[in-house]
Design a protein around this motif. Structure first.
Motif, PDB file in Angstrom:
ATOM      1  N   ASP A   1      64.212  38.816  42.130  1.00 31.40           N
ATOM      2  CA  ASP A   1      65.035  38.504  43.296  1.00 31.40           C
ATOM      3  C   ASP A   1      66.517  38.693  42.985  1.00 31.40           C
ATOM      4  OD1 ASP A   1      62.752  37.893  44.662  1.00 31.40           O
ATOM      5  OD2 ASP A   1      62.908  35.726  44.342  1.00 31.40           O
ATOM      6  N   LEU A   2      66.950  38.214  41.818  1.00 28.20           N
ATOM      7  CA  LEU A   2      68.349  38.326  41.449  1.00 28.20           C
ATOM      8  C   LEU A   2      68.773  39.778  41.272  1.00 28.20           C
ATOM      9  CD1 LEU A   2      68.580  35.363  38.928  1.00 28.20           C
ATOM     10  CD2 LEU A   2      69.887  35.565  41.051  1.00 28.20           C
ATOM     11  N   ALA A   3      67.941  40.543  40.584  1.00 28.00           N
ATOM     12  CA  ALA A   3      68.278  41.938  40.323  1.00 28.00           C
ATOM     13  C   ALA A   3      68.371  42.729  41.619  1.00 28.00           C
ATOM     14  CB  ALA A   3      67.232  42.564  39.403  1.00 28.00           C
ATOM     15  N   GLU A   4      67.443  42.480  42.520  1.00 30.64           N
ATOM     16  CA  GLU A   4      67.411  43.256  43.751  1.00 30.64           C
ATOM     17  C   GLU A   4      68.484  42.808  44.736  1.00 30.64           C
ATOM     18  OE1 GLU A   4      63.325  42.611  44.509  1.00 30.64           O
ATOM     19  OE2 GLU A   4      62.771  43.913  42.841  1.00 30.64           O
ATOM     20  N   ALA A   5      69.016  41.601  44.544  1.00 32.44           N
ATOM     21  CA  ALA A   5      70.106  41.118  45.394  1.00 32.44           C
ATOM     22  C   ALA A   5      71.469  41.447  44.802  1.00 32.44           C
ATOM     23  CB  ALA A   5      69.985  39.604  45.589  1.00 32.44           C
ATOM     24  N   GLY A   6      71.458  42.080  43.601  1.00 33.50           N
ATOM     25  CA  GLY A   6      72.719  42.421  42.958  1.00 33.50           C
ATOM     26  C   GLY A   6      73.361  41.264  42.237  1.00 33.50           C
ATOM     27  N   GLY A   7      72.608  40.193  41.998  1.00 34.97           N
ATOM     28  CA  GLY A   7      73.166  39.030  41.345  1.00 34.97           C
ATOM     29  C   GLY A   7      73.056  39.104  39.836  1.00 34.97           C
TER      30      GLY A   7
ATOM     31  N   GLY B   1      58.562  51.296  51.130  1.00 32.63           N
ATOM     32  CA  GLY B   1      59.581  52.030  51.865  1.00 32.63           C
ATOM     33  C   GLY B   1      59.702  51.562  53.306  1.00 32.63           C
ATOM     34  N   PRO B   2      60.708  52.037  54.027  1.00 32.16           N
ATOM     35  CA  PRO B   2      60.907  51.644  55.424  1.00 32.16           C
ATOM     36  C   PRO B   2      59.720  51.977  56.323  1.00 32.16           C
ATOM     37  CG  PRO B   2      62.844  52.791  54.559  1.00 32.16           C
ATOM     38  CD  PRO B   2      61.761  52.934  53.537  1.00 32.16           C
ATOM     39  N   ASP B   3      58.918  52.975  55.922  1.00 30.35           N
ATOM     40  CA  ASP B   3      57.760  53.364  56.730  1.00 30.35           C
ATOM     41  C   ASP B   3      56.503  52.574  56.366  1.00 30.35           C
ATOM     42  OD1 ASP B   3      57.348  54.397  54.227  1.00 30.35           O
ATOM     43  OD2 ASP B   3      57.078  56.480  54.866  1.00 30.35           O
ATOM     44  N   GLY B   4      56.638  51.623  55.436  1.00 28.56           N
ATOM     45  CA  GLY B   4      55.507  50.799  55.067  1.00 28.56           C
ATOM     46  C   GLY B   4      54.632  51.373  53.965  1.00 28.56           C
ATOM     47  N   PHE B   5      54.997  52.555  53.439  1.00 28.28           N
ATOM     48  CA  PHE B   5      54.240  53.147  52.341  1.00 28.28           C
ATOM     49  C   PHE B   5      54.817  52.690  51.000  1.00 28.28           C
ATOM     50  CE2 PHE B   5      52.848  56.104  55.605  1.00 28.28           C
ATOM     51  CZ  PHE B   5      51.552  56.411  55.210  1.00 28.28           C
ATOM     52  N   VAL B   6      53.935  52.491  50.023  1.00 27.60           N
ATOM     53  CA  VAL B   6      54.390  52.140  48.691  1.00 27.60           C
ATOM     54  C   VAL B   6      54.938  53.397  48.011  1.00 27.60           C
ATOM     55  CG1 VAL B   6      52.160  52.526  47.538  1.00 27.60           C
ATOM     56  CG2 VAL B   6      53.778  50.885  46.578  1.00 27.60           C
ATOM     57  N   VAL B   7      56.047  53.219  47.282  1.00 26.08           N
ATOM     58  CA  VAL B   7      56.760  54.343  46.672  1.00 26.08           C
ATOM     59  C   VAL B   7      56.968  54.051  45.185  1.00 26.08           C
ATOM     60  CG1 VAL B   7      58.893  55.685  46.677  1.00 26.08           C
ATOM     61  CG2 VAL B   7      57.974  54.795  48.829  1.00 26.08           C
ATOM     62  N   PRO B   8      56.603  54.967  44.282  1.00 24.37           N
ATOM     63  CA  PRO B   8      56.907  54.760  42.868  1.00 24.37           C
ATOM     64  C   PRO B   8      58.406  54.884  42.625  1.00 24.37           C
ATOM     65  CG  PRO B   8      55.891  56.921  43.198  1.00 24.37           C
ATOM     66  CD  PRO B   8      55.834  56.210  44.510  1.00 24.37           C
ATOM     67  N   ASP B   9      58.963  53.919  41.901  1.00 22.34           N
ATOM     68  CA  ASP B   9      60.408  53.889  41.620  1.00 22.34           C
ATOM     69  C   ASP B   9      60.598  53.959  40.106  1.00 22.34           C
ATOM     70  OD1 ASP B   9      63.158  53.517  41.655  1.00 22.34           O
ATOM     71  OD2 ASP B   9      62.993  51.329  41.844  1.00 22.34           O
ATOM     72  N   LEU B  10      60.446  55.159  39.548  1.00 24.34           N
ATOM     73  CA  LEU B  10      60.492  55.315  38.097  1.00 24.34           C
ATOM     74  C   LEU B  10      61.886  55.062  37.531  1.00 24.34           C
ATOM     75  CD1 LEU B  10      58.190  58.438  37.747  1.00 24.34           C
ATOM     76  CD2 LEU B  10      57.624  56.057  37.303  1.00 24.34           C
ATOM     77  N   LYS B  11      62.920  55.300  38.337  1.00 20.94           N
ATOM     78  CA  LYS B  11      64.285  55.020  37.882  1.00 20.94           C
ATOM     79  C   LYS B  11      64.645  53.547  38.017  1.00 20.94           C
ATOM     80  CE  LYS B  11      66.335  59.557  38.792  1.00 20.94           C
ATOM     81  NZ  LYS B  11      67.438  60.288  39.484  1.00 20.94           N
ATOM     82  N   GLU B  12      63.828  52.801  38.753  1.00 19.05           N
ATOM     83  CA  GLU B  12      64.043  51.368  38.968  1.00 19.05           C
ATOM     84  C   GLU B  12      65.385  51.078  39.632  1.00 19.05           C
ATOM     85  OE1 GLU B  12      63.346  49.429  35.220  1.00 19.05           O
ATOM     86  OE2 GLU B  12      61.368  50.355  34.979  1.00 19.05           O
ATOM     87  N   THR B  13      65.686  51.884  40.651  1.00 21.48           N
ATOM     88  CA  THR B  13      66.962  51.734  41.357  1.00 21.48           C
ATOM     89  C   THR B  13      66.803  51.540  42.856  1.00 21.48           C
ATOM     90  OG1 THR B  13      67.145  54.151  41.550  1.00 21.48           O
ATOM     91  CG2 THR B  13      68.215  53.125  39.652  1.00 21.48           C
ATOM     92  N   LEU B  14      65.598  51.743  43.393  1.00 23.15           N
ATOM     93  CA  LEU B  14      65.421  51.645  44.845  1.00 23.15           C
ATOM     94  C   LEU B  14      65.529  50.194  45.304  1.00 23.15           C
ATOM     95  CD1 LEU B  14      62.453  54.120  45.429  1.00 23.15           C
ATOM     96  CD2 LEU B  14      64.888  54.518  45.834  1.00 23.15           C
ATOM     97  N   PRO B  15      66.081  49.958  46.496  1.00 23.96           N
ATOM     98  CA  PRO B  15      66.186  48.592  47.014  1.00 23.96           C
ATOM     99  C   PRO B  15      64.819  48.043  47.388  1.00 23.96           C
ATOM    100  CG  PRO B  15      66.875  50.157  48.679  1.00 23.96           C
ATOM    101  CD  PRO B  15      66.652  50.952  47.427  1.00 23.96           C
ATOM    102  N   GLY B  16      64.723  46.740  47.422  1.00 18.42           N
ATOM    103  CA  GLY B  16      63.474  46.084  47.804  1.00 18.42           C
ATOM    104  C   GLY B  16      62.858  45.347  46.640  1.00 18.42           C
ATOM    105  N   ARG B  17      61.932  44.479  46.966  1.00 14.72           N
ATOM    106  CA  ARG B  17      61.265  43.691  45.930  1.00 14.72           C
ATOM    107  C   ARG B  17      60.351  44.589  45.104  1.00 14.72           C
ATOM    108  NH1 ARG B  17      60.561  38.609  44.634  1.00 14.72           N
ATOM    109  NH2 ARG B  17      58.676  37.975  43.519  1.00 14.72           N
ATOM    110  N   GLY B  18      60.459  44.481  43.798  1.00 14.79           N
ATOM    111  CA  GLY B  18      59.659  45.301  42.917  1.00 14.79           C
ATOM    112  C   GLY B  18      58.211  44.848  42.841  1.00 14.79           C
ATOM    113  N   LEU B  19      57.294  45.820  42.894  1.00 12.44           N
ATOM    114  CA  LEU B  19      55.874  45.587  42.668  1.00 12.44           C
ATOM    115  C   LEU B  19      55.541  46.329  41.381  1.00 12.44           C
ATOM    116  CD1 LEU B  19      54.649  46.382  46.294  1.00 12.44           C
ATOM    117  CD2 LEU B  19      55.315  44.144  45.370  1.00 12.44           C
TER     118      LEU B  19
END
Length: 242
Positions: A16-22, A55-73
């Protein structure tokens, strides 16, 4: 009374902290390198995991760079875990909402990691941390035998999958038995390596010990959960080399 924080709560709080920029507190930062695997529900070092987001369309997206916004799964980086997550819709369960899985996700993830490995090699070459050609690679490997911690030693031997056995086996002999060990990558063809490095006819390459080699090692470890990094027979009958 302040509620106690167990390991899973700390992991969630870090997300939560990481994704909120805290900035996490010192207590929470201790757990910053761990995430909860959505398949096993265990706390796992993040280097062995792949981050997904919805993602905004409701599809799960791999985030290999770990930079995309949103809660990480977070999911363990192996084919079995990914297949389980897709089959049992574990991403929806972890996200606590309906999540769609794109067709071909099981093949997309390793393909993206392979691309990241090639990108790392290209960056290493531009930084001067990668050498090519039999003689230069052999020199970097010999340095590791005589001075294991010297600057310029090879951390990874990169061999074209369609290269000749003779030269490859001689370099394998030089790499065998070193401490620290030399990684071996035989995933890419001559054409793939040549294109990634902007060179012609790349058969042999060595990634030099350092920060870039560490980044390459992380990606290689993740890809190793989906496919072998080199053919098993490469280790069977290496040539003797002087």
């Amino acid at each position: 009374m302040t509620p106690s924080l167990n390991n899973e709560t700390l992991i969630d709080l870090n997300d939560d902290l990481a994704e909120a920029g805290g900035t996490p507190s010192q207590t929470v930062a201790v757990r910053a390198s761990n995430r909860r695997d959505v398949a096993s529900h265990q706390s796992v070092p993040r280097d062995g995991l792949i981050r997904f987001v919805v993602g905004p369309d409701g599809f799960v997206v791999p985030d290999l760079k770990e930079t995309l916004p949103g809660r990480g799964l977070w999911l363990k980086a192996d084919a079995e875990s990914l297949a389980l997550a897709i089959r049992k819709n574990l991403f929806s369960r972890a996200a606590k909402r309906a999540v769609k899985t794109p067709e071909g996700l099981d093949s997309l993830v390793p393909a993206l990691i392979r691309k990241r490995l090639l990108d790392q090699l290209g960056l290493a070459r531009r930084e001067g941390n990668l050498v090519t050609g039999f003689e230069k690679v052999a020199t970097a490997l010999r340095l590791g035998k005589t001075a294991p911690h010297a600057a310029g030693r090879a951390a990874w031997l990169i061999e074209a999958s369609d290269g000749a056995e003779d030269g490859r086996s001689k370099l394998l002999n030089l790499s065998n038995g070193q401490t620290p060990s030399v990684g071996l990558c035989g995933l890419f063809s001559n054409d793939e390596l040549s294109l990634a490095l902007g060179l012609e006819n790349v058969i042999h390459a060595a990634l030099i010990e350092g920060r870039r080699a560490g980044a390459f090692s992380r990606e290689a470890e993740r890809l190793g959960g989906f496919e072998a990094l080199f053919p098993a027979q490469w280790r069977e009958r290496p040539f003797n080399s002087n």
